[in-house]
Scaffold this active site. Sequence first.
Site, mmCIF file in Angstrom:
data_model
loop_
_atom_site.group_PDB
_atom_site.id
_atom_site.type_symbol
_atom_site.label_atom_id
_atom_site.label_comp_id
_atom_site.label_asym_id
_atom_site.label_seq_id
_atom_site.Cartn_x
_atom_site.Cartn_y
_atom_site.Cartn_z
ATOM 1 N N GLU A 38 0.295 -0.741 -0.053
ATOM 2 C CA GLU A 38 0.013 0.260 -0.007
ATOM 3 C C GLU A 38 1.422 1.174 0.228
ATOM 4 O O GLU A 38 1.551 1.440 0.562
ATOM 5 C CB GLU A 38 -0.902 0.146 1.605
ATOM 6 C CG GLU A 38 -1.861 1.213 1.126
ATOM 7 C CD GLU A 38 -3.082 1.146 2.637
ATOM 8 O OE1 GLU A 38 -3.107 0.337 2.854
ATOM 9 O OE2 GLU A 38 -3.498 2.303 2.707
ATOM 10 N N ARG A 264 5.526 -12.531 9.670
ATOM 11 C CA ARG A 264 6.221 -11.736 9.388
ATOM 12 C C ARG A 264 7.217 -11.366 9.977
ATOM 13 O O ARG A 264 7.724 -12.484 10.813
ATOM 14 C CB ARG A 264 5.308 -9.993 10.240
ATOM 15 C CG ARG A 264 4.508 -9.960 9.580
ATOM 16 C CD ARG A 264 3.925 -8.884 11.430
ATOM 17 N NE ARG A 264 4.271 -7.711 10.863
ATOM 18 C CZ ARG A 264 3.575 -6.656 10.123
ATOM 19 N NH1 ARG A 264 2.598 -7.234 9.131
ATOM 20 N NH2 ARG A 264 3.442 -5.696 8.976
ATOM 21 N N LYS A 274 3.748 0.852 9.806
ATOM 22 C CA LYS A 274 5.125 1.524 9.181
ATOM 23 C C LYS A 274 3.845 3.137 9.615
ATOM 24 O O LYS A 274 4.368 3.630 9.792
ATOM 25 C CB LYS A 274 3.793 1.649 7.179
ATOM 26 C CG LYS A 274 3.885 1.138 6.748
ATOM 27 C CD LYS A 274 3.705 1.245 5.517
ATOM 28 C CE LYS A 274 3.293 -0.070 4.798
ATOM 29 N NZ LYS A 274 2.460 -0.059 3.400
HETATM 30 P P1 ATP Z 1 1.350 -1.942 8.175
HETATM 31 O O1 ATP Z 1 2.514 -2.239 8.720
HETATM 32 O O2 ATP Z 1 0.783 -0.729 8.528
HETATM 33 O O3 ATP Z 1 0.594 -3.487 9.260
HETATM 34 P P2 ATP Z 1 1.935 -3.248 5.899
HETATM 35 O O4 ATP Z 1 3.506 -3.087 6.286
HETATM 36 O O5 ATP Z 1 1.616 -4.643 6.041
HETATM 37 O O6 ATP Z 1 1.413 -2.128 7.347
HETATM 38 P P3 ATP Z 1 1.626 -3.098 3.054
HETATM 39 O O7 ATP Z 1 2.049 -2.394 1.848
HETATM 40 O O8 ATP Z 1 0.880 -3.780 3.185
HETATM 41 O O9 ATP Z 1 2.561 -2.801 4.388
HETATM 42 O O10 ATP Z 1 2.904 -4.209 2.948
HETATM 43 C C1 ATP Z 1 2.479 -5.269 1.765
HETATM 44 C C2 ATP Z 1 3.951 -6.151 1.830
HETATM 45 O O11 ATP Z 1 4.325 -6.549 2.429
HETATM 46 C C3 ATP Z 1 2.041 -7.793 2.428
HETATM 47 O O12 ATP Z 1 1.780 -8.940 1.952
HETATM 48 C C4 ATP Z 1 2.260 -7.378 3.888
HETATM 49 O O13 ATP Z 1 2.426 -9.107 4.182
HETATM 50 C C5 ATP Z 1 3.830 -6.913 3.551
HETATM 51 N N1 ATP Z 1 4.841 -6.924 5.075
HETATM 52 C C6 ATP Z 1 4.931 -6.697 5.580
HETATM 53 N N2 ATP Z 1 5.577 -6.294 6.168
HETATM 54 C C7 ATP Z 1 6.062 -7.694 6.801
HETATM 55 C C8 ATP Z 1 7.089 -7.857 7.401
HETATM 56 N N3 ATP Z 1 7.421 -7.039 8.496
HETATM 57 N N4 ATP Z 1 7.160 -9.785 6.818
HETATM 58 C C9 ATP Z 1 6.952 -9.468 6.105
HETATM 59 N N5 ATP Z 1 6.874 -9.280 4.783
HETATM 60 C C10 ATP Z 1 5.662 -8.498 5.734
#
Ligand code: ATP
Length: 562
Positions: A38, A264, A274
């Site tokens: 996003e 994650r 984020k």
């Molecule tokens: P927030 O930090 O607010 O939860 P987000 O990091 O999930 O937001 P997105 O832009 O939706 O933001 O993430 C894009 C992709 O990266 C998604 O498929 C998410 O699952 C993956 N992603 C985000 N954070 C991690 C992480 N710490 N480890 C692995 N994958 C991640």
Amino acid sequence: MPSDMPATEAGQDFIRDLIQADLEAGRVASVVTRFPPEPNGYLHIGHAKSICLNFGVATEFGGQCHLRFDDTNPVKEEQEYIDAIERDVRWLGFDWGRHLHHASDYFEQLYAWAEHLIQDGHAYVDDQTPDEMRASRGTLTEPGRNSPWRDRPAAENLDLFRRMRAGEFPNGARVLRAKIDMSAGNMNLRDPALYRILHATHPRTGDAWRIYPTYDFAHGQSDAIEGITHSLCTLEFEDHRPLYDWLIAHLPVPARPRQTEFARLNLAYTVLSKRILTRLVQEGHVSGWDDPRMPTLAGLRRRGVPPGALREFVRRVGVARANSVVEMAAFDACVREELNRTAERRMAVLRPLRVVIENWPEGQVDELDAVNHPEHPDAGTRRIRFGREIFVEREDFMETPPKKFFRLAPGREVRLRYAYFITCREVVKDAAGEVIELRCTYDPATRGGDSPDGRKVQGTIHWVSADDAVPAELRLINPLFNRPDPGADGDVMDDLDPGSLEVITGALLEPSLADVPMARAVQFERQGYYCADPDSQPGALVFNRTVGLRDSWAKLQAGARP
Ligand code: ATP
Ligand code: MG
């Protein structure tokens, strides 16, 4: 895929096993994955895990990976983030080719599918206020209550939904909900919202839309439109999977993608949310998204971390279903290993102490060859000037040294890296008693660092020449937070470490460092890996410490030359 990336091994992780099995059973013809950020912030090291996984499996299995912006919430999304995300994915070493997509490309199709659900009696317009909706949703232990608007006739729903699209109602006045089951154990199935009214300008569709699809409605359908075979996401979406499947089952979508969840990446002493990273930037705790202390890809790049080290880190962490917290040391080790192999060596003195070599003739200059990389002769050598006055590290001198101190001390002989043996003859102090200069002598027979009589010195120290050293500010990057689990008891901002950025002014560098390209780390011998910061100006260089050297002192003590 970068050529230094390892190919997949059988049994490497459950996702690769699952894809392998799907291919072997003919359930999919080829692999199509996507990375779906996003654009509401910069990518961070957690995203690197998802990027390496999605692009990695696509390449390993001869498929393709799409970069898809999940741009369904114009209130938080910006073009700056879109540009940064593309730059960062490329920097990490991946290429989406012609597969750059946006959920907003599908707004018209998604809208048509929403009408399809309405016509089939699977969605309705709810007039409840947000508070009423929250109150009737129930809890984990109690079922929800049906909305009084749940049984509206399809024609009325259609009319209202079209008027929502036309912008007739204010934000929050109505939502379109899927009609599933208000008593479902899984809260995500209690008539989830599919569309909300948002009078906001979208970075790509401008003012064309007054309603926007929710993540749940947009995501799986976008996957289906693009023919994604394996929709890989993090564990927090596990509870959304039944809704993902429900929507796919109730819509005339062109494909049936499947969602699989993995853990994650979490890092100690770091936040990877984020929302919190945005606060760090907006509240001014850091200088921007690319502050070298930030766990963002832009920050890591500015710090000097090479993309290969990030990929290797992600590979070592692996893909599993259990959540865990990875130590920073594991990341630092990857950075150090790669930079040890690739970074050129230079000399820099962090806290200079003047040395005058009394038996060196005034005005005479010697030019010595310094090796750029001890393991890569191809990296060549450079010439460094040596003269009567040099600077050494303040730390490399002790007036009354303890037993295991093998560096400079009164009467003690050491080797100057690439140069000569010198012996400390006299210590000069200022009125306050602080050492301000050492008077030394050198042995002309030791040029290049060896003595013809075979006498040994135990220490080798680095130095810079006084007549051409260039001044620099050094920024030592420490963790932003002072506890492994920032925010675990209270506001995360209370756990910020005020010492996360240490600045050293007045460091002196060998002159070739003035020409080092930005974001290309070099090793300051015996000190660590550093890289030029974009804040550098001609005559006012700034370097960030990418990562320190481990055990350099211990190695030196063992008698090995650095
Ligand atoms: P927030 O930090 O607010 O939860 P987000 O990091 O999930 O937001 P997105 O832009 O939706 O933001 O993430 C894009 C992709 O990266 C998604 O498929 C998410 O699952 C993956 N992603 C985000 N954070 C991690 C992480 N710490 N480890 C692995 N994958 C991640
Ligand atoms: Mg997310």
